[in-house]
Design a protein around this motif. Structure first.
Motif, PDB file in Angstrom:
ATOM      1  N   ALA A  15       0.809  -1.217   0.000  1.00 13.70           N
ATOM      2  CA  ALA A  15       0.000   0.000   0.000  1.00 13.70           C
ATOM      3  C   ALA A  15       0.842   1.266   0.000  1.00 13.70           C
ATOM      4  O   ALA A  15       0.334   2.344  -0.304  1.00 13.70           O
ATOM      5  N   PHE A  16       2.131   1.128   0.346  1.00 19.57           N
ATOM      6  CA  PHE A  16       3.026   2.279   0.428  1.00 19.57           C
ATOM      7  C   PHE A  16       4.349   1.951  -0.264  1.00 19.57           C
ATOM      8  O   PHE A  16       4.754   0.777  -0.310  1.00 19.57           O
ATOM      9  N   ASP A  61       0.740  -1.447   6.872  1.00 18.75           N
ATOM     10  CA  ASP A  61      -0.054  -2.036   5.802  1.00 18.75           C
ATOM     11  C   ASP A  61      -0.767  -3.268   6.376  1.00 18.75           C
ATOM     12  O   ASP A  61      -0.153  -4.317   6.587  1.00 18.75           O
ATOM     13  N   ILE A  62      -2.082  -3.142   6.619  1.00 20.83           N
ATOM     14  CA  ILE A  62      -2.854  -4.194   7.304  1.00 20.83           C
ATOM     15  C   ILE A  62      -3.851  -4.815   6.334  1.00 20.83           C
ATOM     16  O   ILE A  62      -4.625  -4.106   5.688  1.00 20.83           O
ATOM     17  N   VAL A  63      -3.831  -6.146   6.251  1.00 17.39           N
ATOM     18  CA  VAL A  63      -4.763  -6.875   5.381  1.00 17.39           C
ATOM     19  C   VAL A  63      -5.460  -7.950   6.206  1.00 17.39           C
ATOM     20  O   VAL A  63      -4.810  -8.703   6.934  1.00 17.39           O
ATOM     21  N   SER A  84      -2.967   1.722   6.194  1.00 14.38           N
ATOM     22  CA  SER A  84      -3.879   1.169   5.195  1.00 14.38           C
ATOM     23  C   SER A  84      -4.520  -0.092   5.767  1.00 14.38           C
ATOM     24  O   SER A  84      -3.831  -0.939   6.346  1.00 14.38           O
ATOM     25  N   ILE A  85      -5.837  -0.197   5.604  1.00 19.13           N
ATOM     26  CA  ILE A  85      -6.554  -1.398   6.046  1.00 19.13           C
ATOM     27  C   ILE A  85      -7.368  -1.912   4.863  1.00 19.13           C
ATOM     28  O   ILE A  85      -8.183  -1.190   4.291  1.00 19.13           O
ATOM     29  N   LEU A 102       0.483 -14.954  -0.310  1.00 23.32           N
ATOM     30  CA  LEU A 102      -0.249 -13.770  -0.763  1.00 23.32           C
ATOM     31  C   LEU A 102       0.506 -12.474  -0.501  1.00 23.32           C
ATOM     32  O   LEU A 102       0.218 -11.448  -1.120  1.00 23.32           O
ATOM     33  N   PHE A 103       1.475 -12.503   0.397  1.00 15.37           N
ATOM     34  CA  PHE A 103       2.328 -11.329   0.653  1.00 15.37           C
ATOM     35  C   PHE A 103       3.672 -11.481  -0.055  1.00 15.37           C
ATOM     36  O   PHE A 103       4.693 -10.998   0.429  1.00 15.37           O
TER      37      PHE A 103
END
Length: 398
Positions: free
Chosen positions: A29-30, A67-69, A94-95, A128-129
């Motif tokens: 996200a960043f 950066d939170i998912v 970011s969520i 996924l990351f």
């Protein structure tokens, strides 16, 4: 046309599902990420995931990017939007709530007791990351009481992951005599050092090394092949032996359902000292086994949970859950039926002069245990709460 109140929750979810983000490989996200964080949450656990995220926000530094998912396979749109809105005024956080249904739809996982397939979904984090060097995984039954970015900078060179010891399981292995857990760790998990058992609810994954070592999807597919006692946590301890870096206990202070009878009392002296010191200034509090304060009868370290919970939009809902839990137990019909049978049997057996006192207890137990075990499985919170309620009814102390 509005939703009918008689429609099932699954129908409601299907209506919403075409409006959610389908999870694939996640893009940062960043440009600079100071902490990448992964959670897994069902719709039921959305309020608890919100509390976890709020605790991260409260301890975040303005100059760092978080950066939170959140992975989910059933969270309703309105709960997704509530969670994502927690960062709407924060430019450094970011969520994102992302749907993993298509990834896991053909996979079957072994579960028992209160466990659900959701516990396995954390094994997707390294896949996924893949665009990140590392990712922190957090269970939804925790609160963060420190800047999570300090965990993210942990050096993982040569290690697949970093985690703290599971102080409950370690205590099972180190008490005298050890419980069957020690033999299980050696014989089933093939652990060379059965006392070095790690807790997977808070973990820092070395994404780069894992993806260099294993094919995409290896961990989540490997999990479908086993029926292990502690599920995917056992799998990680089995596969990652000698490749897990131990975190200080303060990063995962495990809380018991019975605070005055903690398993940690049986830890070796050095680990026991570390655990009790960590309780004084916990970086992460982990309410394992339904020990979340709104569920627990005797909540331990409850102040940390409620400090963050009251700052979320779900606060009143969590209070409602607590009220429901306190009234649910005494209103269950089978509890009253069991009370009735106990009274009838005790009266009948006590009236028989031919039955000596020790035999009386044995006969009552023999008659009641099958039905008791059916409704109150061994090791369950329900069994513990029933015992407390029954003994109090009788005027006994426990």
């Amino acid at each position: 046309m509005g939703y009918s109140p008689h429609r099932s929750l699954n129908e409601l979810y299907q209506k919403e599902s075409d409006r959610v983000d389908i999870c694939e490989v996640i893009e940062p996200a960043f440009p600079r990420v100071d902490a990448a964080v992964c959670l897994v949450a069902s719709n039921e656990y959305a309020p608890f995931a919100s509390v976890v995220i709020q605790s991260i926000i409260e301890n975040a530094k303005r100059e760092k990017n978080y950066d939170i998912v959140v992975f989910t396979d059933d969270m309703f749109l309105y709960n997704r939007e509530r969670i994502e809105a927690q960062a709407k005024e924060l430019c450094n956080i970011s969520i994102r709530v992302m749907d993993i249904t298509k990834i896991i739809e053909n996979l079957n996982f072994y579960t028992w007791a209160q466990f659900t397939p959701n516990t396995y979904y954390r094994l997707l984090a390294p896949d996924l990351f893949a665009q990140y060097p590392k990712v922190i995984y957090l269970d939804s039954d925790i609160v963060v009481n420190h800047d999570i970015a300090e965990l993210y900078v942990t050096d993982l060179e040569g290690y697949y992951m970093a985690a703290a010891y599971d102080t409950h399981v370690v205590a099972y292995c180190t008490q005298t005599p050890p419980l069957e857990q020690r033999a299980y760790n050696k014989e089933t998990l093939k652990m060379k050092y059965p006392e070095q058992y790690f807790q997977a609810g808070i973990a820092l994954y070395n994404v780069t090394l894992l993806n260099e070592t294993f094919e995409t999807g290896y961990l989540i597919h490997e999990a479908t092949k086993y029926q292990l006692k502690w599920l995917d946590q056992d799998l990680v301890n089995m596969l990652f032996q000698d490749k897990i870096k131990r975190l200080p206990n303060k990063w995962n202070v495990m809380i018991a359902n019975v605070p005055y009878a903690t398993d940690e009392y049986y830890l070796p002296a050095d680990l026991r000292k570390e655990y009790y010191q960590a309780r004084l200034d916990p970086y992460i509090v982990h309410y394992v086994g339904k020990a979340i304060p709104c569920f627990a009868e005797d909540p331990d370290l409850y102040e940390f949970f409620w400090f963050y919970a009251r700052k979320t939009i779900f606060y009143e809902l969590l209070l409602q859950k607590m009220c429901q839990k306190n009234t649910e137990y005494t209103s269950m019909p089978h509890v009253h039926e069991l009370y009735r049978r106990i009274n009838e049997l005790e009266t009948a057996l006590a009236g028989s002069a031919a039955v000596p006192k020790p035999s009386l207890k044995k006969r009552i137990k023999a008659l009641l245990m099958p039905i008791f075990n059916l409704f109150f499985p061994k090791g369950s919170n329900r069994r513990y709460r029933f015992k407390r309620s029954y003994f109090r009814l009788r005027g006994w102390e426990i």
